[in-house]
Design a protein around this motif. Sequence first.
Motif, PDB file in Angstrom:
ATOM      1  N   GLU A  46       0.833  -1.213   0.000  1.00  0.00           N
ATOM      2  CA  GLU A  46       0.000   0.000   0.000  1.00  0.00           C
ATOM      3  C   GLU A  46       0.861   1.254   0.000  1.00  0.00           C
ATOM      4  OE1 GLU A  46       0.195  -2.199   2.410  1.00  0.00           O
ATOM      5  OE2 GLU A  46      -1.739  -3.113   2.869  1.00  0.00           O
TER       6      GLU A  46
ATOM      7  N   GLU B 184      -2.199  -2.057  -5.673  1.00  0.00           N
ATOM      8  CA  GLU B 184      -3.531  -2.438  -5.184  1.00  0.00           C
ATOM      9  C   GLU B 184      -3.444  -3.678  -4.308  1.00  0.00           C
ATOM     10  OE1 GLU B 184      -6.409  -0.849  -5.399  1.00  0.00           O
ATOM     11  OE2 GLU B 184      -5.264   0.740  -6.378  1.00  0.00           O
ATOM     12  N   GLN B 185      -2.607  -4.616  -4.711  1.00  0.00           N
ATOM     13  CA  GLN B 185      -2.422  -5.825  -3.898  1.00  0.00           C
ATOM     14  C   GLN B 185      -0.988  -6.314  -4.013  1.00  0.00           C
ATOM     15  OE1 GLN B 185      -5.379  -8.335  -5.647  1.00  0.00           O
ATOM     16  NE2 GLN B 185      -3.951  -9.096  -7.190  1.00  0.00           N
TER      17      GLN B 185
END
Length: 436
Positions: A135, A140-141
């Motif tokens: 993050e 996003e991941q």
Amino acid sequence: MTSPKRLHIGLSLAPTWLSGDAWRRADSNVEGLFTSAFAIDLAQRAEAAHLDFVFRPDVSCLPVEMLESGPGFTSLDPTILLAAVAQQTSHIGLVSTVSTTFYPPYVVARQLQSLNWISNGRVGWNIVTALQGHENFGLEQMPDADERYARAAEFTELVHQLWGSFPFEALTIDRANGCYADTTQVRPVNHEGTYLKVKGPLNLPAFPGTRIPLIQAGASESGRDFAASVADLVFAPTPDKEAALELRRDLGRRAERHGRSAQAIRLLPGLSLYLADTREQARAVFMQTHGRMNRARKLASIKEMTGLDLADWPLDRPVTRADLPVVAPDASSRTHSSLLRRLIERESLSIDQLLLRPEVISAAHWQVVGTVDDAFEQIADWAASGAIDGFIAAPGGSVESLNLFLDQLMPRLVQAGLFREGYSGSTFAHHLDEQG
Ligand SMILES: Cc1cc2nc3c(=O)[nH]c(=O)nc-3n(C[C@H](O)[C@H](O)[C@H](O)COP(=O)(O)O)c2cc1C
């Protein structure tokens, strides 16, 4: 009689001796944690004991919930910190941790090569693909582990190309003819790969006459394979000798498959040392350090790693192989989750016993809770069995434990011929390549 093979020994600069509740001890000097003097003092003492290197693990995020009970993941930037350490030391290797998942390769190549100049060739790079913190870098991941390793392989190759893009020999410094550099030797890398795109060349020359050794820690299939392809040493969690023997053999075989010699890759497990003058005192220090642990957090981590929910587990019911979910969840560190599963499969422990095992409290590292003699005997035994090429010391529990490691255990290892009496060179690669 042949003399024993000399070990390679590093010291973790992450203050493991302040972990758990140990930071609360009166002599912990925890207030000094964010000063450079804290690390410089340790590195100077490690250098006086002729250790191969000091090593700063690192993450790029702050799990705030951990902060209430201790310094946890807080830390100065390792490469900047080691630049300060470099100024006050002259021989010891300086290993910084830099993630290939988050950082731009040009910056990484430049910072590590800068530190190599500042330290006169003493840098090592601990390559991590990281476990968390995406993050903080606009992701996003977290990419899955195999993708992170694929990127790490491309990244590492690219960093080597950048280091090679401006060779030291290109510096002609010909005053008479006004020619500073032979520009034919300085070339762009023009890299366009699956994950990275960099033109180059790097804007500083490579430090001459040595290489920057690489370290890797993840020990899943893809982690081992990546390490075997590039790493000089593997920092491994091996809670017992059998695990170390298996990993060392396997890494050697994989290195050969990559066209390297089995000896090119050295296994240095993490070694948690809870040392005191007697075994009883050492056990007491260990319990004072970990007795008050945050049970809920440990149980959550066991659940994340194995899928096993122990929240309402009866205290007297052992946790056994049959209790493990058949399909393990996708854990962020497959290395740590498989070692925890391995422990539960091999031993039936009560929940209280399980919560005090290294697989739960200290990233599954080899652990000695005892006297200097106890630690010496285990190290000598593992070395004689061919299970290790050395270790990375992570003294735990107290400053006294750290002192016993540096002031008593190290001289014992030297006396036994298991460690060098003095440096014969002043670069990190030299220490690693030195014959025993
Ligand atoms: C002993 C050990 C130490 C690690 N140290 C760090 C670290 O300091 N910083 C970090 O971001 N990741 C660290 N990692 C995570 C690895 O770089 C890797 O991302 C993770 O283990 C997943 O790979 P695996 O599937 O091979 O286990 C460490 C892993 C292990 C096993």
